[in-house]
Write a protein that holds these residues in place. Sequence first.
Motif: not given
Lengths: 309, 309
Positions: A18, A39, A53, A55, A69, A76, A79, A81
């Motif tokens: 990403v 993405s 996803m 990432g 998204y 997500l 995903l 963070k």
Amino acid sequence: MNHQDSSGDRGLVIVGSVALDTIATPFETRKDVLGGSASYACAAASFFIPAGMVGVVGTDFPEAHMEKYRKFGIDLAGLQKDEGETFRWSGVYEPDMINRKTLSTELNVFASFTPELPAGYSRAPFLLLGNISPGLQVHVLSQAENAQFVVADTMDLWINTQRDELMDVVSKINMLTLNDSEARLMTGEHNIVKCAEQIMGYGPDYVVIKKGEHGAVLFGKNEIFLVPAYPVGEVCDPTGAGDSFAGGMMGYLAAAKATDGAAVKKALLYGSVIASFGVEKFGLDRLEMLTLSDIDRRLNELKSMIGVA
Amino acid sequence: MNHQDSSGDRGLVIVGSVALDTIATPFETRKDVLGGSASYACAAASFFIPAGMVGVVGTDFPEAHMEKYRKFGIDLAGLQKDEGETFRWSGVYEPDMINRKTLSTELNVFASFTPELPAGYSRAPFLLLGNISPGLQVHVLSQAENAQFVVADTMDLWINTQRDELMDVVSKINMLTLNDSEARLMTGEHNIVKCAEQIMGYGPDYVVIKKGEHGAVLFGKNEIFLVPAYPVGEVCDPTGAGDSFAGGMMGYLAAAKATDGAAVKKALLYGSVIASFGVEKFGLDRLEMLTLSDIDRRLNELKSMIGVA
């Protein structure tokens, strides 16, 4: 911190980068465009199935992009963070809008990224290993206990710097996608028919050689399928076209729950068409406005251009 | 002295160069290979119709080559033999077997060549103006009183050095064939869709953009046709592929006496297939061994590779 926006098993999991891209074309420059292989691929797949996803983003990653998204229906849960800044890439396209030069790459949170699949992801039958280091691709693959059809994308960087790890990935997947120049680099052969034969010898059932505006070629056991490219009259930003191509293909296959030759070919045509839309605007801008009926209309147009009407 | 080997009206006349080529590839070098745009185009057309060849050779031109032409069924009434040496070209291919460098060009008898059409040629309905100077192309065109479908090929040299004469040719023909890089040079546009639109604005009904191993694209009024290239596993000598492509196309059309869109598309597929055979050996060697049933078999294979089966 993981975003666990939904739960349940995923039909398709896509791992990749990403990025916030700064893209200069001869006509315009855009800063911090939402990009990265994950993405583009997830957005392209979304016309058929909500992909999961996998990432990583940094704490600077705009909430507006998360919202984007979600609008694509992307799941997500995978995903991450992480503390720090999001991966950034910056490049400039030559006047031909094909060749480009990388100006800078800031790995940031991507440098220490170790992709972990949430429970619902590890049972996904369809897995797309987007263009990230082969070490990470193998790490994801080892968690995907139920994967039935695994496609990996790669690039010259990994062929040059992590050949052994890449060969390990290639030996474990169903399809490898790569550019013609990368296929030549990997095999030391110029002729793409020979390149593909050699790569299939490493393990995969299929090799897809991507040729940008000239389309792609699928090589399988005893078969070749020429994937045409829709001739786009206004190319705005070719970034991510290969990722959209792979994502669109995998989205179709995962939704159809099919891996036979006919399905793969149809999926490649869908991938080609979605990629042709994607380059018409910066980043995901064109895909955001796109509908499946737009895609089907162009697919029919493309078919009529090759005499399949 | 003219070779008047036959008489009667010709269905197809092809004007171009006759050359003795010295060709170096990474694998082999061959001296005095029979080549030139007229040789390749007439040989390719011969699978459908005996074309009338308009060109010039020197007194050194081997009788064995004349015999080769006759075996192809080529009509030689328009092939002049002038005092002096035959046109010679020499080039070396890079390891990619695509890019090449011209080492020498000796025009010899070609320097003072003024093509004159024998009586039976000037009434030909199909005319292929092979890649020679636009001044000579116009001179031939002015003698072709009955031409119904005229195709011209050109190259970067003429775009750079004889633009006005070339534009005059382009305004008077039905189809222009040229490489993608040449289309960009001619128009100043990069995008090939825009290139083709601009060139059609100069006059021709069709523009065919040739992309070598990636095939070709036909642009017509409100239509685009993607011409696939057969993926050749062993490329020996790509010289003349574009000429074989154009010659094969025109041979099919002249034999079918057709110029409608469907016929043009079928003709382009034939041209593509014949060109794909031609590169498998030096010069005309592969075309000499070829039969129409070989061509039809590969055409069907090519069709199945694009999903038209």
